[in-house]
Design an enzyme around this catalytic site. Structure first.
Site, short mmCIF file in Angstrom:
data_model
loop_
_atom_site.label_atom_id
_atom_site.label_comp_id
_atom_site.label_asym_id
_atom_site.label_seq_id
_atom_site.Cartn_x
_atom_site.Cartn_y
_atom_site.Cartn_z
CB SER A 1 -3.59 -40.93 -9.13
OG SER A 1 -3.26 -40.01 -10.14
CE LYS B 1 -3.66 -37.24 -8.35
NZ LYS B 1 -2.52 -37.08 -7.40
CE LYS C 1 -2.10 -37.38 -12.21
NZ LYS C 1 -1.25 -36.47 -11.43
CG ASP D 1 -2.78 -33.76 -9.89
OD1 ASP D 1 -2.45 -32.57 -10.06
OD2 ASP D 1 -1.97 -34.65 -9.53
CD GLU E 1 -2.71 -33.66 -6.53
OE1 GLU E 1 -3.68 -34.44 -6.37
OE2 GLU E 1 -1.53 -34.06 -6.61
CG ASP F 1 1.96 -32.87 -6.23
OD1 ASP F 1 3.11 -32.91 -5.77
OD2 ASP F 1 1.55 -33.76 -7.01
CE LYS G 1 3.11 -36.59 -5.64
NZ LYS G 1 3.13 -36.12 -7.05
N GLY H 1 1.75 -40.03 -4.62
CA GLY H 1 2.52 -41.11 -5.20
C GLY H 1 3.25 -40.64 -6.44
O1 OSB Z 1 0.89 -35.28 -9.61
O2 OSB Z 1 0.47 -36.72 -8.12
C1 OSB Z 1 1.00 -36.43 -9.20
C2 OSB Z 1 2.50 -39.53 -10.85
C3 OSB Z 1 3.68 -39.03 -11.33
C4 OSB Z 1 3.95 -37.69 -11.17
C5 OSB Z 1 3.04 -36.86 -10.50
C6 OSB Z 1 1.86 -37.38 -9.98
C7 OSB Z 1 1.57 -38.73 -10.19
C8 OSB Z 1 0.33 -39.36 -9.76
C9 OSB Z 1 0.35 -40.87 -9.60
O3 OSB Z 1 -0.71 -38.77 -9.61
C10 OSB Z 1 0.10 -41.33 -8.24
C11 OSB Z 1 0.41 -42.81 -8.10
O4 OSB Z 1 -0.45 -43.61 -8.42
O5 OSB Z 1 1.55 -43.14 -7.68
MG MG Z 2 -0.23 -34.16 -8.19
#
Ligand code: OSB
Ligand code: MG
Length: 369
Positions: free
Chosen positions: A136, A162, A164, A189, A214, A239, A263, A291
């Site tokens: 991510s 992925k 952001k 995402d 996402e 999510d 999660k 994550g």
């Molecule tokens: O939306 O998946 C998410 C991190 C913190 C809060 C939300 C998200 C995330 C990540 C990081 O996308 C994923 C990782 O590398 O742990």
């Molecule tokens: Mg997410």
């Protein structure tokens, strides 16, 4: 039997090796709460994923710790349970606060698996010895920086990239990435940054052949996601909006998406995560393990959960060395060619680096009956 003799709470602050920008803010460090449950000479450990401020979902670190200390621990300390599910029932039928509850439940599962001397994944019903992972990537300064970051991680073998996104920074990074890498498994995402009024902008993303988009809409929404999904070809992945197996059933029933980012903490623990996994499987919807920038303890829990059969898309559980100079566990958790080995040995298969934790701890507490 699962006997809970004592508990420890520790809080450590870990600086991130990278600046992680999402639609809701920038993270440069994580405050990691740890819970250790002791019983019969064994210890089970978990890591909380709630943040200091409620940006991702509604829980806060302070609120969660208050619940764990004052409501949950008194209900289990000095008591004996048949299994982690019975312990979870004893925590009470409270509303929400899934991450706080998951902290206790996940430590109980690790303790239970160690008592039974089996890997946690095996105890949950998983079979894999390695799991597919992607990365991510936070919002970068511009297209060139995005393509650079993607290239570095593609070269390391990660199985999915992925990105952001947020309003005003969506099609540009996706287009640049797709042009440079026509064939990679690509996703975005939005962390709830859009509304239905953005449907046309989001529809422009269909042409980039992404595996899913996402959580474009509100953190607590399912209905608008169903409307949006009817306007898009790309599957939506939920999510933030999925906090239980019931949420997953409702979302998949109304067509709010076709994929679930699972999660553990967000759904209240490993038993509920397995139920979400099973519901999705019954609907023919893939899941993958999300994550929350976990330290080694949360990361190991995620890897074990990912061994279940319907985790058919690569998760976010990338190498620990991407995130931390020094981790809170002794073992490395490193993916090779996009495959993360499942730590073998009982429970989550990793051990706390107590010397390091003590050297950076902001708080350590012991709780007894
Ligand atoms: O939306 O998946 C998410 C991190 C913190 C809060 C939300 C998200 C995330 C990540 C990081 O996308 C994923 C990782 O590398 O742990
Ligand atoms: Mg997410």
């Amino acid at each position: 039997m699962l006997r809970i003799e004592a508990a420890e709470i520790m809080i450590v602050r870990l600086p991130l090796k990278f600046r992680f920008e999402t639609s809701f803010g920038v993270q440069t460090a994580r405050t990691v709460p740890l819970l250790v449950l002791h019983g019969d000479g064994v210890q089970g450990v978990s890591e909380g994923t709630m943040e200091v401020a409620p940006m991702y979902r509604e829980e806060t670190l302070a609120g969660a710790l208050d619940l764990v200390r004052n409501i949950f621990l008194p209900r289990i300390l000095g008591k004996t349970f048949a299994n982690p599910e019975e312990l979870n029932d004893a925590l009470g039928a409270f509303r929400g606060n899934k991450m706080a509850r998951a902290m206790v439940e996940m430590a109980a599962w690790d303790l239970w698996a160690r008592m039974l001397n089996v890997p946690l994944g095996t105890l949950l019903g998983g079979r894999k010895t390695e799991v597919e992972v992607g990365v991510s990537l936070g919002i970068q300064a511009d297209e060139a920086a995005t393509v650079d970051a993607v290239r570095r991680h593609v070269e390391q073998g990660y199985r999915r990239i992925k990105l952001k996104i947020k309003p005003g920074w969506d099609e540009a990074p996706v287009r640049a990435t797709r042009e440079a890498f026509p064939d990679i498994r690509l996703t975005v995402d939005a962390n709830s940054a859009y509304t239905l009024a953005d449907s046309v902008r989001l529809r422009a993303l269909d042409q980039y052949k992404m595996t899913y988009i996402e959580q474009p809409l509100a953190w607590d929404d399912l209905i608008d996601h169903a409307t949006l999904q009817s306007r898009l070809q790309t599957p939506l992945c939920l999510d933030e909006s999925i906090a239980s197996a019931a949420d997953a059933r409702k979302a998949l029933t109304i067509g709010a998406g076709g994929v679930i980012n699972l999660k553990v903490a967000r759904v209240g623990g490993l038993a509920e995560a397995r139920r979400v996994h099973d519901v999705a499987q019954a609907f023919g919807a893939p899941v993958w393990c999300g994550g929350m920038l976990e330290g080694g303890v949360g990361r190991a829990h995620n890897i074990h959960l990912s061994t279940l059969p319907n985790f058919t898309l690569p998760g976010d559980t990338s190498s620990a060395s991407r995130y931390w100079e020094t981790d809170i566990i002794n073992e490395p958790l490193e993916a090779v060619d996009g495959l993360m080995p499942v730590p073998q040995g009982p429970g989550i298969g990793v051990t706390l680096n107590r010397d390091f934790i003590e050297s950076v701890a902001e708080l350590t507490e012991e709780h007894r009956p």
